[in-house]
Design a protein around this motif. Structure first.
Motif, PDB file in Angstrom:
ATOM      1  N   LEU A 147     -12.882  -6.798   8.905  1.00  0.00           N
ATOM      2  CA  LEU A 147     -12.168  -7.872   8.216  1.00  0.00           C
ATOM      3  C   LEU A 147     -12.618  -7.947   6.752  1.00  0.00           C
ATOM      4  N   PHE A 148     -13.901  -7.840   6.550  1.00  0.00           N
ATOM      5  CA  PHE A 148     -14.495  -7.851   5.219  1.00  0.00           C
ATOM      6  C   PHE A 148     -13.879  -6.735   4.375  1.00  0.00           C
ATOM      7  N   ALA A 149     -13.762  -5.528   4.981  1.00  0.00           N
ATOM      8  CA  ALA A 149     -13.187  -4.384   4.268  1.00  0.00           C
ATOM      9  C   ALA A 149     -11.744  -4.679   3.875  1.00  0.00           C
ATOM     10  N   VAL A 150     -10.968  -5.236   4.826  1.00  0.00           N
ATOM     11  CA  VAL A 150      -9.554  -5.491   4.555  1.00  0.00           C
ATOM     12  C   VAL A 150      -9.410  -6.500   3.421  1.00  0.00           C
ATOM     13  N   ILE A 151     -10.300  -7.489   3.397  1.00  0.00           N
ATOM     14  CA  ILE A 151     -10.243  -8.476   2.305  1.00  0.00           C
ATOM     15  C   ILE A 151     -10.499  -7.781   0.964  1.00  0.00           C
ATOM     16  N   ILE A 152     -11.512  -6.889   0.934  1.00  0.00           N
ATOM     17  CA  ILE A 152     -11.777  -6.129  -0.294  1.00  0.00           C
ATOM     18  C   ILE A 152     -10.515  -5.391  -0.715  1.00  0.00           C
ATOM     19  N   GLY A 153      -9.863  -4.736   0.250  1.00  0.00           N
ATOM     20  CA  GLY A 153      -8.671  -3.951  -0.052  1.00  0.00           C
ATOM     21  C   GLY A 153      -7.539  -4.821  -0.588  1.00  0.00           C
ATOM     22  N   LEU A 154      -7.349  -5.982   0.047  1.00  0.00           N
ATOM     23  CA  LEU A 154      -6.253  -6.869  -0.373  1.00  0.00           C
ATOM     24  C   LEU A 154      -6.498  -7.397  -1.782  1.00  0.00           C
ATOM     25  N   VAL A 155      -7.734  -7.864  -2.026  1.00  0.00           N
ATOM     26  CA  VAL A 155      -8.053  -8.393  -3.358  1.00  0.00           C
ATOM     27  C   VAL A 155      -7.887  -7.288  -4.404  1.00  0.00           C
ATOM     28  N   GLY A 156      -8.374  -6.079  -4.045  1.00  0.00           N
ATOM     29  CA  GLY A 156      -8.326  -4.979  -4.999  1.00  0.00           C
ATOM     30  C   GLY A 156      -6.901  -4.526  -5.301  1.00  0.00           C
ATOM     31  N   SER A 157      -5.976  -4.667  -4.343  1.00  0.00           N
ATOM     32  CA  SER A 157      -4.641  -4.128  -4.582  1.00  0.00           C
ATOM     33  C   SER A 157      -3.643  -5.203  -5.010  1.00  0.00           C
ATOM     34  N   LEU A 158      -4.107  -6.458  -5.089  1.00  0.00           N
ATOM     35  CA  LEU A 158      -3.188  -7.544  -5.423  1.00  0.00           C
ATOM     36  C   LEU A 158      -2.548  -7.326  -6.799  1.00  0.00           C
ATOM     37  N   LEU A 159      -3.364  -7.137  -7.839  1.00  0.00           N
ATOM     38  CA  LEU A 159      -2.826  -6.963  -9.190  1.00  0.00           C
ATOM     39  C   LEU A 159      -1.988  -5.698  -9.315  1.00  0.00           C
ATOM     40  N   PRO A 160      -2.490  -4.539  -8.845  1.00  0.00           N
ATOM     41  CA  PRO A 160      -1.661  -3.332  -8.932  1.00  0.00           C
ATOM     42  C   PRO A 160      -0.329  -3.495  -8.196  1.00  0.00           C
ATOM     43  N   ALA A 161      -0.340  -4.142  -7.034  1.00  0.00           N
ATOM     44  CA  ALA A 161       0.888  -4.299  -6.256  1.00  0.00           C
ATOM     45  C   ALA A 161       1.872  -5.195  -6.996  1.00  0.00           C
ATOM     46  N   TRP A 162       1.331  -6.232  -7.619  1.00  0.00           N
ATOM     47  CA  TRP A 162       2.176  -7.145  -8.375  1.00  0.00           C
ATOM     48  C   TRP A 162       2.856  -6.386  -9.521  1.00  0.00           C
ATOM     49  N   ARG A 163       2.059  -5.544 -10.144  1.00  0.00           N
ATOM     50  CA  ARG A 163       2.574  -4.736 -11.244  1.00  0.00           C
ATOM     51  C   ARG A 163       3.679  -3.801 -10.755  1.00  0.00           C
ATOM     52  N   ALA A 164       3.452  -3.194  -9.590  1.00  0.00           N
ATOM     53  CA  ALA A 164       4.455  -2.277  -9.048  1.00  0.00           C
ATOM     54  C   ALA A 164       5.775  -3.011  -8.810  1.00  0.00           C
ATOM     55  N   SER A 165       5.659  -4.260  -8.336  1.00  0.00           N
ATOM     56  CA  SER A 165       6.880  -5.000  -8.013  1.00  0.00           C
ATOM     57  C   SER A 165       7.627  -5.431  -9.270  1.00  0.00           C
ATOM     58  N   ARG A 166       6.948  -5.413 -10.421  1.00  0.00           N
ATOM     59  CA  ARG A 166       7.579  -5.855 -11.677  1.00  0.00           C
ATOM     60  C   ARG A 166       8.195  -4.687 -12.449  1.00  0.00           C
ATOM     61  N   VAL A 167       8.056  -3.485 -11.961  1.00  0.00           N
ATOM     62  CA  VAL A 167       8.552  -2.325 -12.708  1.00  0.00           C
ATOM     63  C   VAL A 167      10.076  -2.425 -12.865  1.00  0.00           C
ATOM     64  N   PRO A 168      10.598  -2.365 -14.132  1.00  0.00           N
ATOM     65  CA  PRO A 168      12.053  -2.393 -14.317  1.00  0.00           C
ATOM     66  C   PRO A 168      12.661  -1.108 -13.769  1.00  0.00           C
ATOM     67  N   VAL A 169      13.736  -1.254 -13.031  1.00  0.00           N
ATOM     68  CA  VAL A 169      14.291  -0.112 -12.301  1.00  0.00           C
ATOM     69  C   VAL A 169      14.661   1.039 -13.229  1.00  0.00           C
ATOM     70  N   ILE A 170      15.364   0.728 -14.346  1.00  0.00           N
ATOM     71  CA  ILE A 170      15.850   1.805 -15.217  1.00  0.00           C
ATOM     72  C   ILE A 170      14.702   2.611 -15.806  1.00  0.00           C
ATOM     73  N   SER A 171      13.736   1.904 -16.379  1.00  0.00           N
ATOM     74  CA  SER A 171      12.638   2.627 -17.020  1.00  0.00           C
ATOM     75  C   SER A 171      11.849   3.413 -15.984  1.00  0.00           C
ATOM     76  N   ALA A 172      11.770   2.860 -14.776  1.00  0.00           N
ATOM     77  CA  ALA A 172      11.049   3.561 -13.723  1.00  0.00           C
ATOM     78  C   ALA A 172      11.710   4.894 -13.403  1.00  0.00           C
ATOM     79  N   LEU A 173      13.001   4.859 -13.354  1.00  0.00           N
ATOM     80  CA  LEU A 173      13.705   6.093 -13.001  1.00  0.00           C
ATOM     81  C   LEU A 173      13.651   7.109 -14.139  1.00  0.00           C
ATOM     82  N   LYS A 174      13.556   6.590 -15.376  1.00  0.00           N
ATOM     83  CA  LYS A 174      13.508   7.488 -16.528  1.00  0.00           C
ATOM     84  C   LYS A 174      12.159   8.171 -16.657  1.00  0.00           C
ATOM     85  N   SER A 175      11.118   7.482 -16.207  1.00  0.00           N
ATOM     86  CA  SER A 175       9.752   7.992 -16.450  1.00  0.00           C
ATOM     87  C   SER A 175       9.535   9.312 -15.723  1.00  0.00           C
TER      88      SER A 175
END
Lengths: 387, 381
Positions: free
Chosen positions: A358-386
């Protein structure tokens, strides 16, 4: 809400090279956490395992532990004839006046000296503690300078093999048997005859008395009698309770374990964050594709969070697997309750392993929260162009 | 653009990653030096100038066994003995603290300056203490912690000894390695316990450094085959004996430190590789431009070494700031006293960091060296 579960799960496997280090890192953190807690659990189980529900321990009023208690022979004589105490078939009272002495003895392999708890018991002392079994040799004969040592101590101290003798001031004590305390505090003791112990170590008084009252009613009556009596002025406590309160050693280890785990987990969160940012960064186009396919922002967010959780879950399981071989491994340190060497084992309970994961999973969730949020904000057009 | 500028620009182009890398190194090194300081605290005896002249005498059975009072006269007559005081651990409870943050010892107040010369207090305070049998002196740390003033009373409930004591503070001393103890008249304790005629230990000061081993031997011989055999030893070996009782805990902390270092190298190494892998195409361009392999090595090494060193600066420096500025004795309720980040431990921290910097650059360097320019230019990832 549809989740790109398959996509995220496969990612962990396909990009194993970059995730491996993070998994290992989290694994190490979990291993350290689990092992330190396993030490504390081992110590606590040791105390919790000790004693018999039917027994009561009598110590001097004001004494916080057996080792600082004294019971005079006169007090013992009073106790012997109290009606509240159970009798055996021959009409003898079921009680044992113990003499406890700390003896400084040399460890094996020249590791200096350590205090060993020597407990002198009466004949009934063995019956009162059925969890202590003789596993080799024979019991000591009262009146002889003989001892039975714990098998676990025998592995740690010099001249504790059966037939050998060790020296204490004023006497040589012969080891005639090994006892096993069934993973209790008795595993850290050396037993001998109580009056012999008083003679050798020049003790006028006993240390404590272990009694078995007839029943619970008799026990509370006895308690009242002892605590109000001027002649005896002693304290009565259930044996199991007495040992359960001996937690001075486990406490600091638990604190150390928690402290280490906290600091290490901060480091692990940074590492996980780094990995997840890199994963998200290198997969911008894939994220764009997912969006085009109709996955919602939230699904992307949850998907990446899940990926972090899977990653750290594997790390947690790995950490537990790394720690598992130490389960049952015996170790020893200075016990603060008795001021003597106590032997105990690493105990990796299922609950502890679950906490580690459980401790490990919490580390993983906290660690991936910001990156995941960023992934969800990627504008579709620019993402496809990159690229 | 200079080479240095190029390296710095490169290292900082992904600022978030740079920061995370440095922080993860910093956290790990903080932990490493903390563990090393902890290990040192547990295993290094506290030293002071007078310690070499002092001899501790305990019952040979173990420290928990007492000694008879009659031994004092015998030890006093032993050649080479300058001064002797009984020193008995009282171990009382104070207020509702089960284990008070200060230890209490009964001793002979007249001998304080002769045996424990490093304890400094004004002469009038010392004389007041000597004059009043039911008084005590306390270490300055304890005075600060409980806000004790001269004239205050301390009530101790006996656990080891069958007596409760009420002591009036007559002095506050400082200058010992651990200024926390409460010291009071042995006589007063004897009286309260009903004249048991026993003491915990004897502490002896030898006349000169040369005579210390001789005095140790003489005291041990004097009581051999008596009902209370003693073990006399120098203060240093007495304290080391305490430390050896810790047993496997030392090994445990040592192994944890190793695991921490290993994890650190693993994680930081992988981060570095990640940073370089992303730049494969650029490295290929550099190669195509005519940069030599060893120059590219140098770029990678400089970057990873720089990160590691910055991490060490933050981690080790942070630990240093923390442990020199907080009152560790108060924070740990008296469990630790010095908790000093020594230059040696700092050096170990930076040593591990530089090793990390080098090791972390090896993997990416190898793959960089192996790649052909064409292959590198084709890379997409």
């Amino acid at each position: 809400m549809a989740l790109p579960l398959k996509y995220n799960f496969h990612n962990v496997i396909v990009r194993w090279r970059s995730t491996l280090a993070t998994i290992l890192g989290i694994g190490m953190v979990v291993a350290v956490y689990v092992l330190l807690q396993a030490l504390a659990v081992g110590l606590e189980q040791n105390s919790a395992n000790t004693g018999d529900e039917r027994n009561y321990l009598i110590v001097r009023k004001g004494a916080t532990s057996e080792s600082v208690s004294q019971v005079t022979r006169e007090q013992f004589r009073y106790l012997q004839y109290m009606d509240e105490i159970a009798k055996d078939e021959e009409g003898k009272a079921v009680l044992s006046a113990d003499t406890m002495v700390l003896v400084s003895l040399p460890r094996k392999e020249g590791n200096g000296e350590a205090n060993v708890l020597v407990r002198g018991v009466m004949e009934k002392g063995k019956e009162l503690r059925p969890q202590v079994r003789l596993v080799a040799g024979r019991w000591f004969v009262p009146g002889n300078r003989e001892v039975v040592v714990s098998r676990r101590l025998a592995a740690r101290f010099q001249n504790f093999q059966i037939g050998e003798q060790f020296h204490v001031p004023g006497a040589d004590l012969k080891v005639v048997g090994w006892l096993d305390g069934g993973k209790s505090a008795f595993d850290s003791e050396v037993w001998m005859d109580t009056d012999e112990a008083r003679n050798i170590f020049g003790r006028e008084n006993y240390t404590s008395v272990l009694v078995r009252p007839v029943d619970e009613v008799a026990a509370s009556k006895l308690k009242g009698r002892l605590e109000s009596s001027k002649q005896i002025a002693a304290r009565l406590q259930r044996e199991t309770e007495y040992y359960r309160e001996q937690t001075k050693t486990a406490g600091p280890i638990r604190i150390l374990g928690n402290l280490l785990a906290t600091i290490m987990s901060v480091g692990a969160v940074f590492a996980a964050m780094n990995t997840m940012y890199a994963t998200v960064g290198s997969r911008t186009r894939e994220v764009g594709t997912l969006r085009v396919l109709g996955f919602h922002r939230h699904s992307i967010l949850l998907g990446f969070l899940l990926e972090g959780a899977i990653l750290s879950f594997i790390g947690g399981v790995l950490g537990c697997l790394l720690a598992l071989p130490l389960h049952g491994y015996a170790t020893g340190t200075l016990g603060f309750d008795t001021f003597s060497e106590i032997v105990f084992e690493f105990r990796l309970t299922p609950e502890l392993l679950a906490r580690g994961i459980l401790f490990a999973v919490i580390i993983g969730l906290v660690g991936s929260l910001l990156p995941a949020w960023r992934a969800s904000r990627v504008p579709v057009i620019s993402a496809l162009k990159s690229v | 653009m200079t080479i240095g500028g190029f390296i710095i620009k490169n290292a900082l182009r992904n600022k978030r990653r740079a920061l995370l890398s440095i922080l993860s190194v910093a956290v790990s090194l903080f932990l490493l030096v903390t563990l090393l300081v902890l290990l040192r605290e547990l295993t290094t005896p506290m030293q002071d100038a007078d310690a070499a002249m002092r001899i501790a005498v305990r019952n040979r059975v173990s420290l928990a066994n007492t000694l008879p009072y009659r031994q004092r006269a015998v030890i006093e007559r032993i050649p080479g003995v300058a001064a002797i005081t009984p020193f008995t651990f009282f171990g009382g409870k104070f207020r509702n603290e089960d284990i008070p943050s200060f230890a209490q010892f009964a001793m002979d107040p007249v001998q304080l300056t002769n045996v424990f010369g490093e304890a400094k207090l004004p002469l009038d305070q010392l004389n007041n203490w000597i004059a009043d049998r039911s008084s005590c002196i306390i270490g300055i740390e304890t005075a600060k912690r409980y806000d004790f003033k001269i004239g205050d009373k301390i009530k101790l409930v006996g656990t080891v000894w069958p007596a409760d004591l009420e002591l009036t503070i007559k002095g506050i001393y400082k200058g010992t390695p651990d200024d926390r103890n409460v010291l009071f008249h042995h006589d007063y304790m004897d009286e309260a316990c009903g004249r048991l005629g026993i003491v915990g230990t004897w502490w002896v000061r030898a006349k000169s450094l040369e005579e210390v081993p001789l005095v140790v031997e003489r005291i041990n011989k004097e009581f051999k085959n008596t009902s209370a055999e003693v073990l006399a030893e120098t203060e240093r070996s007495f304290v080391l004996g305490f430390i050896s009782m810790w047993g496997n805990i030392k090994i445990l902390i040592g192994s944890i430190s190793t695991v921490v270092v290993f994890t650190l190298i693993l994680v930081s190494g992988s981060t570095m590789s990640m940073a370089i892998r992303e730049r494969f195409r650029e490295l290929a361009v550099l190669k195509a431009l005519g940069f030599r392999r060893h120059e590219l090595f140098a770029f990678i090494l400089a970057e990873s070494f720089g990160f590691a060193m910055l991490g060490a600066l933050v981690g080790v420096g942070g630990a240093w700031l923390l442990y020199t500025n907080i009152n560790i004795t108060a924070a740990t309720k008296g469990m630790f006293v010095a908790f000093e980040l020594t230059p040696r431990i700092m050096a170990i921290g930076f040593g591990v960091a530089s090793l990390l910097g080098v090791v972390a650059s090896i993997m990416p360097s190898i793959s960089m060296a192996r790649m052909s320019v064409v292959q590198g230019l084709k890379t997409l990832d």
